[in-house]
Enzyme design. Structure first.
Site, PDB file in Angstrom:
ATOM      1  N   ASP A 164     -20.387   5.656 -57.772  1.00  0.00           N
ATOM      2  CA  ASP A 164     -19.292   5.914 -58.703  1.00  0.00           C
ATOM      3  C   ASP A 164     -19.770   6.094 -60.141  1.00  0.00           C
ATOM      4  OD1 ASP A 164     -17.445   5.847 -56.700  1.00  0.00           O
ATOM      5  OD2 ASP A 164     -16.628   3.869 -57.184  1.00  0.00           O
TER       6      ASP A 164
ATOM      7  N   ARG B  13     -15.422  -4.206 -46.164  1.00  0.00           N
ATOM      8  CA  ARG B  13     -16.417  -4.121 -47.238  1.00  0.00           C
ATOM      9  C   ARG B  13     -17.196  -5.429 -47.390  1.00  0.00           C
ATOM     10  NH1 ARG B  13     -17.195  -0.843 -51.779  1.00  0.00           N
ATOM     11  NH2 ARG B  13     -15.355   0.357 -51.217  1.00  0.00           N
TER      12      ARG B  13
ATOM     13  N   GLU C 139     -26.602  -7.854 -61.797  1.00  0.00           N
ATOM     14  CA  GLU C 139     -25.180  -7.822 -61.458  1.00  0.00           C
ATOM     15  C   GLU C 139     -24.365  -8.579 -62.510  1.00  0.00           C
ATOM     16  OE1 GLU C 139     -21.481  -7.589 -60.281  1.00  0.00           O
ATOM     17  OE2 GLU C 139     -23.070  -6.344 -59.419  1.00  0.00           O
TER      18      GLU C 139
ATOM     19  N   TYR D 110      -6.973   1.281 -40.008  1.00  0.00           N
ATOM     20  CA  TYR D 110      -7.982   1.238 -38.942  1.00  0.00           C
ATOM     21  C   TYR D 110      -8.429  -0.207 -38.767  1.00  0.00           C
ATOM     22  CZ  TYR D 110     -10.765   1.833 -43.248  1.00  0.00           C
ATOM     23  OH  TYR D 110     -11.270   1.736 -44.525  1.00  0.00           O
TER      24      TYR D 110
END
Length: 395
Positions: free
Chosen positions: A296, A107, A33, A220
């Site tokens: 992505d 998320r 990462e 939401y």
């Protein structure tokens, strides 16, 4: 027989899910990462049944149920008048039809659950603060060169590499695709606010979708119902400077000055907004040799079908299944992965682009859209997505 050594580049939702799925198949995973820490601000995402059933199968269902909400419906309204256009059935109807729930989640909550599972798995090595500079594919394995946050260079060898490093993927370049993603004339404003601060009529257990010619809004409940996630799309020819940038609330309210009072009240609630440019990159290669892409990095999806995270989770499960629990031929397995995924992800990309045009339609096109929604009814609209929500990754 021992499993493969696999390098996964990028610890977003797709990379974390892939690392977990691959490790549970007996492979040794090094998860690389670029960031030195994790933080997600003001962002929610939708886990439709094609994604939620995979996460549940990975053993994350109990943890997720503590933080998700399950909207009962999508209520579609016109931005200017606030009048209902139609509804989409979720909740019990969708759960029974697809044998998995339609969840919405912050998320950061999903990332935390995946991270906890990754960190507790001894087959996964998480390496933070490393920026991948180059990837080299060879007949017997792959090599990646990375640069640490402190400037040190190092090399890592593996049997194969999985690029989950986002829309500006360095791993994608190793497959020969150096085409830059294209800005598609929209910016997404994202924020959250306390649920009790939202207008009462917009704070229920449902997803709101507001349609208009110059943009649309989705909201939401997330964080086990404590917060409301809000995403406002602004049509503009000017992209955000950099990956994301703070947004001025007065500018957003000006863009939605003609919106119905309840929507204006909702947009007035968050204290902070972040803006993201929406980019597109048609899916090309998903794999080649010992290199695979997911999420992505492989196929960014405009957010008009709420499938970005879901497709990355599908990719992860499919890739892990095809690599199996023995020691397969990586080149053959990755070729099968591309063959299984390419047509589906292209269809989702196409449908998302189409939805964007429909959401922002005006005149006769908007009138026809509204009539079709009313004629189909909530359950009829949901059935139109059987092809999407009914996906099941191979065991």
């Amino acid at each position: 027989m021992s499993g493969l050594s696999i390098a996964v580049v990028g610890a977003g939702i797709g990379g974390l899910t892939a690392s977990l799925a691959l490790a549970r198949r007996g492979h040794a995973v090094t998860l690389v990462e670029r960031r030195t820490g994790f933080s997600e601000v003001g962002a929610g995402l939708q886990l439709s049944p094609n994604a939620s059933r995979i996460l549940i199968r990975l053993g994350l269902g109990a943890a997720l149920r503590r933080v998700v909400t399950e909207p009962q419906r999508v209520v579609v309204r016109a931005i200017r008048s606030g009048k209902p256009i139609g509804q989409v059935a979720l909740g019990a109807f969708l759960r029974e039809r697809f044998e998995a729930p339609y969840w919405v989640v912050h998320r950061a909550d999903l990332q935390t659950i995946l991270l906890d599972a990754v960190r507790s798995n001894p087959a996964i090595r998480l390496v933070m603060g490393r920026s991948v500079e180059a990837v080299e594919d060879g007949p017997d394995g792959v090599r990646l060169d990375w640069l640490s946050a402190g400037g040190a260079r190092d090399t890592h060898a593996a049997d194969l590499i999985v690029g989950a490093d986002g829309i500006w993927s360095k791993v994608r370049q190793a497959l020969g695709d150096r085409t830059a993603p294209a800005f598609r004339g929209s910016v997404a404003w994202r924020a959250t606010l306390a649920r009790d601060a939202a207008p009462a009529e917009l704070a229920g257990d449902e997803t709101g979708l507001w349609l208009g010619r110059h943009g649309h809004v989705v909201h939401y409940p997330v964080a086990a119902g404590r917060l409301v996630n809000v995403v406002a799309i602004e049509r503009t020819s000017t992209p955000v400077d950099g990956w994301a940038a703070p947004g001025r609330q007065d500018a957003l309210l000006e863009a939605y000055a003609s919106a119905a009072p309840a929507l204006q009240a909702l947009l007035s609630g968050p204290a902070e907004w972040l803006r993201w440019s929406l980019f597109d990159h048609p899916a090309g290669r998903l794999a080649g040799g010992r290199i695979a892409l997911l999420g992505d990095a492989a196929h960014p999806v405009l957010p008009f079908l709420a499938q970005g995270a879901a497709l990355a989770i599908e990719d992860a499960a499919t890739l892990a299944s095809l690599l199996g629990s023995e020691r397969p031929d990586p080149v053959r397995a990755l070729a099968a992965y591309e063959a299984q995924r390419l047509a589906r992800v292209r269809r989702v990309q196409t449908e998302a682009r189409r939805n964007g045009r429909i959401y922002h339609a005006g005149g006769l096109v908007a009138f026809g859209r509204d009539q079709i929604m009313r004629r189909l009814g909530p359950e009829g609209i949901t059935r139109r997505y059987d092809w999407l929500y009914g996906f099941r990754a191979p065991e």
